[in-house]
Scaffold this active site. Structure first.
Site, PDB file in Angstrom:
ATOM      1  N   MET A  30       0.851  -1.188   0.000  1.00  0.00           N
ATOM      2  CA  MET A  30       0.000   0.000   0.000  1.00  0.00           C
ATOM      3  C   MET A  30       0.891   1.243   0.000  1.00  0.00           C
ATOM      4  O   MET A  30       0.452   2.336   0.355  1.00  0.00           O
ATOM      5  CB  MET A  30      -0.936  -0.014   1.209  1.00  0.00           C
ATOM      6  CG  MET A  30      -1.886  -1.211   1.163  1.00  0.00           C
ATOM      7  SD  MET A  30      -3.430  -0.957   2.041  1.00  0.00           S
ATOM      8  CE  MET A  30      -2.841  -0.696   3.685  1.00  0.00           C
ATOM      9  N   LEU A  33       6.832   2.987   1.369  1.00  0.00           N
ATOM     10  CA  LEU A  33       7.648   1.793   1.539  1.00  0.00           C
ATOM     11  C   LEU A  33       8.771   2.012   2.553  1.00  0.00           C
ATOM     12  O   LEU A  33       9.276   3.118   2.720  1.00  0.00           O
ATOM     13  CB  LEU A  33       8.240   1.389   0.186  1.00  0.00           C
ATOM     14  CG  LEU A  33       7.191   1.189  -0.920  1.00  0.00           C
ATOM     15  CD1 LEU A  33       7.861   0.875  -2.251  1.00  0.00           C
ATOM     16  CD2 LEU A  33       6.213   0.079  -0.548  1.00  0.00           C
ATOM     17  N   GLY A  36      11.143  -3.006   5.477  1.00  0.00           N
ATOM     18  CA  GLY A  36      10.405  -4.277   5.474  1.00  0.00           C
ATOM     19  C   GLY A  36      10.008  -4.640   4.046  1.00  0.00           C
ATOM     20  O   GLY A  36      10.228  -5.764   3.589  1.00  0.00           O
ATOM     21  N   HIS A  37       9.458  -3.654   3.332  1.00  0.00           N
ATOM     22  CA  HIS A  37       9.104  -3.903   1.924  1.00  0.00           C
ATOM     23  C   HIS A  37      10.366  -4.204   1.122  1.00  0.00           C
ATOM     24  O   HIS A  37      10.360  -5.070   0.234  1.00  0.00           O
ATOM     25  CB  HIS A  37       8.425  -2.678   1.302  1.00  0.00           C
ATOM     26  CG  HIS A  37       7.120  -2.317   1.925  1.00  0.00           C
ATOM     27  ND1 HIS A  37       6.949  -1.183   2.669  1.00  0.00           N
ATOM     28  CD2 HIS A  37       5.911  -2.952   1.912  1.00  0.00           C
ATOM     29  CE1 HIS A  37       5.689  -1.111   3.086  1.00  0.00           C
ATOM     30  NE2 HIS A  37       5.046  -2.171   2.641  1.00  0.00           N
ATOM     31  N   GLY A 147       5.189  -9.902   4.414  1.00  0.00           N
ATOM     32  CA  GLY A 147       5.949  -9.807   5.668  1.00  0.00           C
ATOM     33  C   GLY A 147       5.217 -10.544   6.779  1.00  0.00           C
ATOM     34  O   GLY A 147       3.992 -10.472   6.889  1.00  0.00           O
ATOM     35  N   ASP A 150       2.516  -9.178   9.445  1.00  0.00           N
ATOM     36  CA  ASP A 150       1.069  -9.347   9.260  1.00  0.00           C
ATOM     37  C   ASP A 150       0.770 -10.844   9.237  1.00  0.00           C
ATOM     38  O   ASP A 150       0.346 -11.408   8.213  1.00  0.00           O
ATOM     39  CB  ASP A 150       0.627  -8.687   7.948  1.00  0.00           C
ATOM     40  CG  ASP A 150       0.910  -7.197   7.963  1.00  0.00           C
ATOM     41  OD1 ASP A 150       0.400  -6.518   8.853  1.00  0.00           O
ATOM     42  OD2 ASP A 150       1.671  -6.711   7.107  1.00  0.00           O
ATOM     43  N   GLN A 153      -2.638 -12.041   8.215  1.00  0.00           N
ATOM     44  CA  GLN A 153      -2.801 -11.862   6.755  1.00  0.00           C
ATOM     45  C   GLN A 153      -2.122 -13.023   6.013  1.00  0.00           C
ATOM     46  O   GLN A 153      -2.680 -13.589   5.061  1.00  0.00           O
ATOM     47  CB  GLN A 153      -2.213 -10.523   6.336  1.00  0.00           C
ATOM     48  CG  GLN A 153      -2.192 -10.285   4.835  1.00  0.00           C
ATOM     49  CD  GLN A 153      -1.904  -8.831   4.484  1.00  0.00           C
ATOM     50  OE1 GLN A 153      -2.798  -8.016   4.460  1.00  0.00           O
ATOM     51  NE2 GLN A 153      -0.658  -8.504   4.193  1.00  0.00           N
ATOM     52  N   SER A 185       6.994  -0.144   9.871  1.00  0.00           N
ATOM     53  CA  SER A 185       5.617  -0.051   9.389  1.00  0.00           C
ATOM     54  C   SER A 185       5.431   1.307   8.742  1.00  0.00           C
ATOM     55  O   SER A 185       5.996   2.309   9.215  1.00  0.00           O
ATOM     56  CB  SER A 185       4.655  -0.196  10.575  1.00  0.00           C
ATOM     57  OG  SER A 185       3.374   0.278  10.225  1.00  0.00           O
ATOM     58  N   SER A 186       4.624   1.348   7.694  1.00  0.00           N
ATOM     59  CA  SER A 186       4.340   2.635   7.041  1.00  0.00           C
ATOM     60  C   SER A 186       3.682   3.576   8.034  1.00  0.00           C
ATOM     61  O   SER A 186       3.814   4.796   7.950  1.00  0.00           O
ATOM     62  CB  SER A 186       3.403   2.430   5.857  1.00  0.00           C
ATOM     63  OG  SER A 186       3.928   1.449   5.001  1.00  0.00           O
TER      64      SER A 186
END
Ligand code: PAF
Length: 285
Positions: A30, A33, A36-37, A147, A150, A153, A185-186
């Site tokens: 989303m 970034l 983590g991304h 990741g 989550d 998820q 985290s974003s």
């Protein structure tokens, strides 16, 4: 790197490559970034011929009183970062492209949503699997990277892939952390200075709980201490702290299985989640 905004252009891009014997790695995001991304992009780059990232803040997975509008966005920054990780294409559809009309069809997740974020954010995972189904159809990846922060998820996307026979391998990558332990985290950008100082305590308390589990303390006692210590944080409030089986996400009484210790904590403008998974083999030692 190519930036693609429209579904038909993305499908054309895939069509031109998919007939060859190549692997496509996909990192759905989303945006806004962080490292983590980046770790997901790196892993995808290592393992696949083509790497595609998507950036789409999916309105379907936000509840009416959640932070859809406040969710951080900075496409130019994201584009520069993605480019440094050797991504071949980024797919950045807008809301009208993904949901041109009010959808007549949406997916419902039937398992693992009565706990953790599924319980606290009704409809959230329905929104996640709906957008991922669309993205999987458009991009047709061979591998998709998520990741482990989550974790719920990840478990639900495993179910999605299995339930709808997507020929996709899910690769779950470890949580990337700041030096003080705070999970990247974003949403961290929405913490005030005082909250940012409190935030590493989430991981500290997860580590304490993990230690207690590994020294044989009962689930009930570990959970009680975890809740007590998180409730003692000055700013924000605890949303949940749970110890469950993983990936089933069922209540447990004894520690004879792989478990997850998962928390969600609400600061003023940022709801943060974190977890630690303890494998059965570690508990058995
Ligand atoms: O994890 C996220 O950022 C989102 O839930 C995802 C998988 C990109 C779907 O919108």
């Amino acid at each position: 790197m190519i930036v693609i905004k429209h579904i038909d252009n993305m499908q054309q891009y895939i069509k031109e490559r998919k007939h060859r014997d190549i692997t496509i790695g996909f990192v759905p995001t989303m945006g806004y970034l962080h490292k983590g991304h980046a770790s997901l992009l790196e892993k995808a780059r290592e393992e696949c011929d083509y790497v595609i990232a998507s950036i789409f803040v999916n309105p379907l997975q936000f509840g009416p009183n959640e932070d859809y509008d406040q969710y951080p966005r900075d496409f130019e920054r994201d584009k520069a970062l993605v480019n440094t990780y050797g991504v071949d294409a980024i797919f950045v559809p807008n809301k009208d492209e993904m949901y041109p009309t009010e959808s007549g069809c949406q997916l419902t997740v039937m398992r693992r949503t009565d706990v953790l974020c599924g319980k606290k954010r009704p409809g959230h995972f329905d929104g996640v699997v709906t957008v991922l189904t669309k993205l999987f159809h458009i991009i047709q990846p061979d591998r998709v990277y998520f990741g482990q922060k989550d974790a719920q998820q990840v478990a639900i996307v495993h179910d999605l892939i299995e339930a709808f026979n997507f020929p996709i391998e899910l690769v779950a990558c470890p949580t990337v952390r700041e030096e003080d332990g705070l999970a990247k985290s974003s949403r961290n950008v929405n913490l005030s200075d005082a909250e940012r100082k409190d935030a590493p305590r989430l991981y500290d308390q997860l580590l304490t709980a993990r230690k207690a589990v590994l020294t044989g303390e009962s689930v009930e006692s570990v959970k009680k201490k975890l809740v007590y210590s998180l409730e003692g944080i000055e700013h924000g409030h605890l949303d949940y702290a749970e110890i469950l089986s993983y990936p089933e996400l069922k209540p447990i009484e004894s520690l004879d299985q792989t478990i997850i210790i998962a928390i969600a904590y609400q600061f003023e403008k940022a709801r943060l989640i974190d977890n630690i998974i303890i494998k059965k083999s570690e508990i058995d030692l």
